[in-house]
Design a protein around this motif. Structure first.
Motif, PDB file in Angstrom:
ATOM      1  N   GLY A  72       5.117  -4.016   5.352  1.00  0.00           N
ATOM      2  CA  GLY A  72       4.753  -4.870   4.249  1.00  0.00           C
ATOM      3  C   GLY A  72       3.541  -5.561   4.715  1.00  0.00           C
ATOM      4  N   TRP A  73       3.618  -6.128   6.005  1.00  0.00           N
ATOM      5  CA  TRP A  73       2.354  -6.976   6.367  1.00  0.00           C
ATOM      6  C   TRP A  73       1.151  -6.091   6.577  1.00  0.00           C
ATOM      7  CZ3 TRP A  73      -0.244  -5.210  10.788  1.00  0.00           C
ATOM      8  CH2 TRP A  73       0.397  -4.131  11.544  1.00  0.00           C
ATOM      9  N   MET A  74       1.495  -4.706   7.116  1.00  0.00           N
ATOM     10  CA  MET A  74       0.045  -3.698   6.864  1.00  0.00           C
ATOM     11  C   MET A  74      -0.306  -3.531   5.604  1.00  0.00           C
ATOM     12  SD  MET A  74      -0.184  -0.101   9.053  1.00  0.00           S
ATOM     13  CE  MET A  74       1.045   0.558   7.874  1.00  0.00           C
ATOM     14  N   LEU A  75       0.590  -3.386   4.800  1.00  0.00           N
ATOM     15  CA  LEU A  75       0.259  -3.081   3.225  1.00  0.00           C
ATOM     16  C   LEU A  75      -0.612  -4.217   2.833  1.00  0.00           C
ATOM     17  CD1 LEU A  75       3.504  -1.455   1.594  1.00  0.00           C
ATOM     18  CD2 LEU A  75       1.142  -0.129   2.201  1.00  0.00           C
ATOM     19  N   ARG A  76      -0.158  -5.278   2.958  1.00  0.00           N
ATOM     20  CA  ARG A  76      -0.839  -6.683   2.377  1.00  0.00           C
ATOM     21  C   ARG A  76      -2.226  -6.774   3.034  1.00  0.00           C
ATOM     22  NH1 ARG A  76      -0.479 -12.548   2.430  1.00  0.00           N
ATOM     23  NH2 ARG A  76      -1.459 -13.132   0.187  1.00  0.00           N
ATOM     24  N   ALA A  77      -2.145  -6.648   4.407  1.00  0.00           N
ATOM     25  CA  ALA A  77      -3.546  -6.901   5.217  1.00  0.00           C
ATOM     26  C   ALA A  77      -4.558  -5.701   4.700  1.00  0.00           C
ATOM     27  CB  ALA A  77      -3.298  -6.438   6.686  1.00  0.00           C
ATOM     28  N   MET A  78      -4.143  -4.529   4.379  1.00  0.00           N
ATOM     29  CA  MET A  78      -5.019  -3.398   3.952  1.00  0.00           C
ATOM     30  C   MET A  78      -5.412  -3.760   2.539  1.00  0.00           C
ATOM     31  SD  MET A  78      -3.118   0.059   5.223  1.00  0.00           S
ATOM     32  CE  MET A  78      -3.830   1.195   4.589  1.00  0.00           C
ATOM     33  N   HIS A  79      -4.511  -4.179   1.530  1.00  0.00           N
ATOM     34  CA  HIS A  79      -4.883  -4.555   0.354  1.00  0.00           C
ATOM     35  C   HIS A  79      -5.918  -5.908   0.185  1.00  0.00           C
ATOM     36  CE1 HIS A  79      -4.096  -4.158  -3.911  1.00  0.00           C
ATOM     37  NE2 HIS A  79      -4.043  -5.190  -4.211  1.00  0.00           N
ATOM     38  N   MET A  80      -5.914  -6.796   1.074  1.00  0.00           N
ATOM     39  CA  MET A  80      -6.734  -7.904   1.301  1.00  0.00           C
ATOM     40  C   MET A  80      -8.022  -7.684   1.675  1.00  0.00           C
ATOM     41  SD  MET A  80      -4.001 -10.924   2.407  1.00  0.00           S
ATOM     42  CE  MET A  80      -5.101 -11.987   2.717  1.00  0.00           C
ATOM     43  N   THR A  81      -8.047  -6.830   2.633  1.00  0.00           N
ATOM     44  CA  THR A  81      -9.292  -6.172   3.509  1.00  0.00           C
ATOM     45  C   THR A  81     -10.065  -5.351   2.398  1.00  0.00           C
ATOM     46  OG1 THR A  81      -8.197  -6.664   5.446  1.00  0.00           O
ATOM     47  CG2 THR A  81     -10.362  -5.399   5.513  1.00  0.00           C
ATOM     48  N   GLY A  82      -9.157  -4.505   1.716  1.00  0.00           N
ATOM     49  CA  GLY A  82      -9.765  -3.660   0.958  1.00  0.00           C
ATOM     50  C   GLY A  82     -10.687  -4.415  -0.325  1.00  0.00           C
ATOM     51  N   ALA A  83     -10.017  -5.741  -0.791  1.00  0.00           N
ATOM     52  CA  ALA A  83     -10.548  -6.331  -1.770  1.00  0.00           C
ATOM     53  C   ALA A  83     -12.005  -6.730  -1.546  1.00  0.00           C
ATOM     54  CB  ALA A  83      -9.802  -7.425  -2.313  1.00  0.00           C
ATOM     55  N   SER A  84     -12.029  -7.398  -0.206  1.00  0.00           N
ATOM     56  CA  SER A  84     -13.387  -7.912   0.009  1.00  0.00           C
ATOM     57  C   SER A  84     -14.200  -6.891   0.391  1.00  0.00           C
ATOM     58  CB  SER A  84     -12.880  -8.923   1.509  1.00  0.00           C
ATOM     59  OG  SER A  84     -12.446 -10.212   1.316  1.00  0.00           O
ATOM     60  N   LEU A  85     -13.886  -5.735   1.206  1.00  0.00           N
ATOM     61  CA  LEU A  85     -14.925  -4.674   1.391  1.00  0.00           C
ATOM     62  C   LEU A  85     -15.396  -4.016   0.319  1.00  0.00           C
ATOM     63  CD1 LEU A  85     -13.689  -3.593   4.880  1.00  0.00           C
ATOM     64  CD2 LEU A  85     -15.461  -5.364   4.227  1.00  0.00           C
ATOM     65  N   PHE A  86     -14.291  -3.845  -0.726  1.00  0.00           N
ATOM     66  CA  PHE A  86     -14.704  -3.293  -2.013  1.00  0.00           C
ATOM     67  C   PHE A  86     -15.956  -3.913  -2.644  1.00  0.00           C
ATOM     68  CE2 PHE A  86     -14.547  -1.910  -6.318  1.00  0.00           C
ATOM     69  CZ  PHE A  86     -14.314  -0.610  -6.620  1.00  0.00           C
ATOM     70  N   MET A  87     -15.782  -5.449  -2.632  1.00  0.00           N
ATOM     71  CA  MET A  87     -16.873  -6.294  -3.343  1.00  0.00           C
ATOM     72  C   MET A  87     -18.232  -6.147  -2.557  1.00  0.00           C
ATOM     73  SD  MET A  87     -15.697  -7.469  -6.158  1.00  0.00           S
ATOM     74  CE  MET A  87     -17.063  -8.372  -6.267  1.00  0.00           C
ATOM     75  N   ALA A  88     -17.971  -6.120  -1.031  1.00  0.00           N
ATOM     76  CA  ALA A  88     -19.132  -6.084  -0.458  1.00  0.00           C
ATOM     77  C   ALA A  88     -19.829  -4.505  -0.738  1.00  0.00           C
ATOM     78  CB  ALA A  88     -18.771  -6.205   1.165  1.00  0.00           C
TER      79      ALA A  88
END
Length: 404
Positions: free
Chosen positions: A98-114
Motif C-alpha cells: 500500500g505504501w508503494m501504491l500511494r507513493a506512486m499515486h502521489m508522485t504521479g500526480a505531481s509529475l503529471f502536472m509538470a
C-alpha cells in the motif's frame, strides 16, 4: 459489356489483402487492427520533432499508472471525515504494498502536472493552436481543467491538516462570487461545514473525473490525427521529410519514458518529502489553523494570483482568467507565422511569460506579503499583457510584413 461481378457476400470496398486466420477474419469485419496500424504504426510524423514531443507519450503512460493505482487505493479508502485519514494510514502501514501504491499515486500526480505544463508550453511556443488545430488546442485545455479539478479533489481526500484547510480556502473563494457565491459554496460543501458530505462528493468527483479524462484524451488524440502533428518549424512538411511512427518515434518515446521513470522512481522512493506536505501527515483539526496554508506546488501560481488582487472575487477572477485566456489564444494570435523560432519578439515574450508564471508561484509560496505582493501584481500584469497585448500586436505586424 459488363465486367466480372463480386460475390454477393463480399462488399465492393473489401480489402484485397490483409492478415490471415482469425485475426484477418475479424479485421475484415471490424477493422480495428488495420486501423491501429494505420494510425499508430504507419502514421507519418515529421523527422524534426524534438524532445518536447515526448511528453504526450509520457502523459499517457502516467495517466494509465494513475488509473491503476487509484483503483486499488479507492478499494481501501473510507470517504468519511472520521475514517478518511485512518484509512490512508491503514493503506500505508497495513495493506501489502500500500505504501508503494500511494507513493506512486502521489508522485504521479505531481509529475503529471509538470509534464502537462511542459506540453502546454510546447504548444504555445511552436504555435500548435493555430489553424487547423483549434479543436486539438481546446480539447487539451479542457483536459487541463479536468486534471486540475481531479488533482484538487484528490488532494482533499487524505483529510490531513493541509487538505482540510486547503478545502476551506477554496470554499471561501467560491463563496466570494457575488449573488450566487453562497449557493455555490453550499453545493460544493454540501452543508454548513466541511464533513462527510463534502468528502463523499469529492471522492466521487475524483473517481469519475479520472475516467472522463480518458474519454477526452481519446478526443484529443483523434483531433491530432485529423489535423496532423505540428513541428518545431511550424511549416508543412513534405512526404519525403516524414517517417512512420513505428519504429522511429516508438523508440524515441520509450527512451523518454525510461528517463522520466528514473526521475519518477527517485522522487517516489528516495526523496518523497520534496513533493509532500508534512502538515498533511496530521489528521484534520478544524480548531487549529496551520501557520502557512498553501496548495500543492502546481497550484501555487494561481494561489499567488488569488492573493495578489485586493478583493477575494477579483483574485478568483484573475486565477480563473489566467486559464480562460488560453482558450482565446487561437483568435488572439492571427500571425501567419506559426513557430516562435521565427518570431523574435514572441520568443523573448515567451521567456518573460515563463518567468512571470514561476514568479506567481513564488508569490503564492510566500503568501503575497510585502515585496512579494508588488512582484505578484507585476507578474500578473505581464502574464495577461502577453496574451492580450503582445500576441495581437506581433500578429498584426507580422501580417503586414507578409502582405508587403
Amino acid at each position: 459489356m459488363s465486367g466480372p461481378s463480386l460475390p454477393e457476400n463480399i462488399p465492393p470496398h473489401a480489402p484485397s489483402a490483409g492478415p490471415g486466420g482469425i485475426v484477418g477474419w475479424i479485421d475484415r469485419r471490424l477493422p480495428v487492427i488495420s486501423g491501429f496500424r494505420q494510425e499508430y504504426i504507419d502514421f507519418r510524423m515529421p523527422k524534426n520533432l524534438n524532445a518536447l514531443w515526448n511528453f504526450g507519450a509520457i502523459l499517457t503512460a502516467v495517466l494509465v499508472l494513475m488509473l491503476a493505482t487509484g483503483i486499488f487505493l479507492a478499494m481501501n479508502y473510507t470517504p468519511t471525515s472520521a475514517g478518511a485519514f485512518m484509512s490512508v494510514e491503514m493503506i500505508e502501514r497495513q495493506l501489502p504494498g500500500g505504501w508503494m501504491l500511494r507513493a506512486m499515486h502521489m508522485t504521479g500526480a505531481s509529475l503529471f502536472m509538470a509534464a502537462l505544463y511542459i506540453h502546454l508550453f510546447r504548444g504555445l511556443y511552436y504555435g500548435s493552436y493555430k489553424q487547423p488545430r483549434e479543436i486539438l488546442w481546446l480539447s487539451g485545455l479542457g483536459l487541463l481543467l479536468m486534471v486540475m479539478v481531479t488533482a484538487f479533489a484528490g488532494y482533499v481526500l487524505p483529510w490531513g491538516q493541509m487538505s482540510y484547510w486547503g478545502a476551506d480556502v477554496a470554499g471561501k473563494a467560491v463563496g466570494a462570487v457575488p449573488v450566487i457565491g453562497g449557493t455555490l459554496e453550499h453545493v460544493m460543501e454540501g452543508s454548513d461545514h466541511l464533513g462527510d458530505i463534502f468528502i463523499h462528493r469529492f471522492f466521487v468527483l475524483h473517481f469519475l473525473m479520472a475516467f472522463a479524462i480518458v474519454a477526452v484524451v481519446a478526443i484529443h488524440v483523434a483531433a491530432l490525427h485529423v489535423s496532423g502533428p505540428n513541428n518545431p518549424d511550424g511549416r508543412p512538411v513534405p512526404e519525403r521529410q516524414t517517417v512512420p511512427f513505428h519504429p522511429y518515434y516508438t523508440t524515441k518515446d520509450l527512451t523518454g519514458l525510461v528517463l522520466f521513470a528514473l526521475v519518477f522512481v527517485a522522487l517516489a522512493f528516495l526523496w518523497p518529502d520534496l513533493l509532500s506536505e508534512p502538515e498533511n501527515y496530521r489528521p484534520a483539526n478544524p480548531m487549529h489553523t496551520p501557520a502557512d496554508i498553501e496548495p500543492e506546488w502546481y497550484f501555487l501560481p494561481f494561489y499567488g494570483l488569488l492573493q495578489s488582487v485586493p478583493s477575494k472575487f477579483g483574485g478568483l477572477l484573475a486565477a480563473a482568467g489566467s486559464i480562460l485566456v488560453l482558450f482565446a489564444v487561437p483568435w488572439l494570435d492571427r500571425s501567419p507565422i506559426r513557430s516562435a523560432r521565427f518570431r523574435p519578439a514572441c520568443r523573448i515574450g515567451m521567456v518573460g511569460l515563463v518567468i512571470s508564471f514561476v514568479l506567481m508561484g513564488l508569490v503564492g509560496r510566500h503568501h503575497a506579503e510585502g515585496g512579494w505582493m508588488i512582484a505578484g501584481r507585476i507578474a500578473a500584469l505581464y502574464y495577461f499583457g502577453y496574451f492580450l497585448v503582445l500576441l495581437p500586436l506581433c500578429a498584426r505586424r507580422e501580417g503586414q510584413q507578409a502582405e508587403g
